[in-house]
Structures are given as C-alpha cells and as structure tokens.
Design a protein around this motif. Structure first.
Motif, mmCIF file in Angstrom:
data_model
loop_
_atom_site.group_PDB
_atom_site.id
_atom_site.type_symbol
_atom_site.label_atom_id
_atom_site.label_comp_id
_atom_site.label_asym_id
_atom_site.label_seq_id
_atom_site.Cartn_x
_atom_site.Cartn_y
_atom_site.Cartn_z
ATOM 1 N N SER A 89 0.844 -1.177 0.000
ATOM 2 C CA SER A 89 0.000 0.000 0.000
ATOM 3 C C SER A 89 0.886 1.236 0.000
ATOM 4 N N LYS A 90 0.499 2.219 -0.776
ATOM 5 C CA LYS A 90 1.234 3.471 -0.815
ATOM 6 C C LYS A 90 0.662 4.471 0.181
ATOM 7 N N SER A 91 -0.346 4.062 0.910
ATOM 8 C CA SER A 91 -0.981 4.937 1.882
ATOM 9 C C SER A 91 -0.061 5.136 3.083
ATOM 10 N N VAL A 92 -0.058 6.334 3.599
ATOM 11 C CA VAL A 92 0.781 6.655 4.740
ATOM 12 C C VAL A 92 0.044 6.383 6.045
ATOM 13 N N SER A 93 -1.289 6.396 6.013
ATOM 14 C CA SER A 93 -2.048 6.254 7.257
ATOM 15 C C SER A 93 -2.041 4.801 7.729
ATOM 16 N N LYS A 94 -1.723 4.649 8.994
ATOM 17 C CA LYS A 94 -1.700 3.342 9.636
ATOM 18 C C LYS A 94 -2.423 3.465 10.965
ATOM 19 N N THR A 95 -3.240 2.467 11.289
ATOM 20 C CA THR A 95 -3.937 2.443 12.568
ATOM 21 C C THR A 95 -3.224 1.447 13.467
ATOM 22 N N LEU A 96 -2.764 1.929 14.628
ATOM 23 C CA LEU A 96 -1.994 1.108 15.555
ATOM 24 C C LEU A 96 -2.691 1.081 16.909
ATOM 25 N N ARG A 97 -2.477 -0.004 17.653
ATOM 26 C CA ARG A 97 -2.960 -0.102 19.022
ATOM 27 C C ARG A 97 -1.762 -0.484 19.888
ATOM 28 N N ILE A 98 -1.534 0.283 20.948
ATOM 29 C CA ILE A 98 -0.403 0.010 21.830
ATOM 30 C C ILE A 98 -0.711 -1.233 22.651
#
Length: 130
Positions: A89-98
């Motif tokens: 994916s060339k998308s910069v947005s990433k959803t992370l959970r600590i």
C-alpha cells in the motif's frame, strides 16, 4: 552418559533440530504437512508391531523433526495474507494499538504495537515502535 538415555530428551533435540531446519530451509507448507502425516501414519502402524526394532526409533526421530518443521512453517507470518508485511500500500495512514509499553531508553520511548489497518486495508501483526 546417563542423561542421553532419556527418550524425551532425544525427542526434544529432534524437535529443536526440525525447528532450526525449517527456519533456515524454506519448505512449502503442503510438503511438510504431507510428510508429517505420512510419518505419523507409519509410526502408528509400527507401534502395533510387537517387536522393537531400530526402525521404530529412527521413524520416531524423523517424525519429531517433521513436527518441528510443521510447527515453524505453520507459524510463519508470511503465509498470512493480512499480515502487514504482505500488504503493498502506498498509503501513509496506519492504525496502531499500543500493546505494551517497554522500558524507555535515554532518548526515546518504546512500544510494542498491533498493526490494525494500513490505509483502508485491514492487517495484522506486531511491530516495535520507537
């Protein structure tokens, strides 16, 4: 050496050797599953024969090596299509959970995070975030 007379120790060494073998040699999943299934079936047939032979011991050791290879191959993250290493994916947005907060260093804080989404694509996996 009396410690080498324990069967469980010999089988554990074979299991560890199978894990190392699968780690360094990339084998296809279907080959490892087929080989493990065939060796398990042969092992059960040899179990019902009343005479103890060296073939049963060798077959048991080979079976444990194949089970070690099977466990390592099944837990490989590259087989999961949703793993973040397989998503292009060339998308910069990433959803992370600590997941875990680690001990901070002198210049940064460290976290183990779960990667939930990359762009609009659901993904899975863990990463170290500095």
């Amino acid at each position: 050496m009396r410690i080498l007379n324990f069967t469980i120790l010999k089988l554990t060494i074979c299991l560890a050797f199978g894990i190392l073998l699968a780690y360094y040699i990339n084998t296809p999943l279907t080959l490892v599953i087929g080989l493990s299934a065939c060796l398990l079936i042969l092992l059960f047939f040899f179990k019902h024969i009343k005479t103890n032979t060296a073939w049963f011991g060798a077959l048991a050791f080979l079976t444990m090596i194949c089970i070690g290879m099977l466990v390592t191959t099944l837990h490989d993250e590259h087989l999961d299509k949703n793993n973040y290493t397989n998503i292009k994916s060339k998308s910069v947005s990433k959803t992370l959970r600590i997941r875990t907060v680690l001990k901070p260093g002198n210049y940064n804080y460290k976290y183990i995070v779960d990667i939930i989404k990359i762009g609009n694509t659901k993904s899975s996996g863990k990463a170290l975030l500095n």
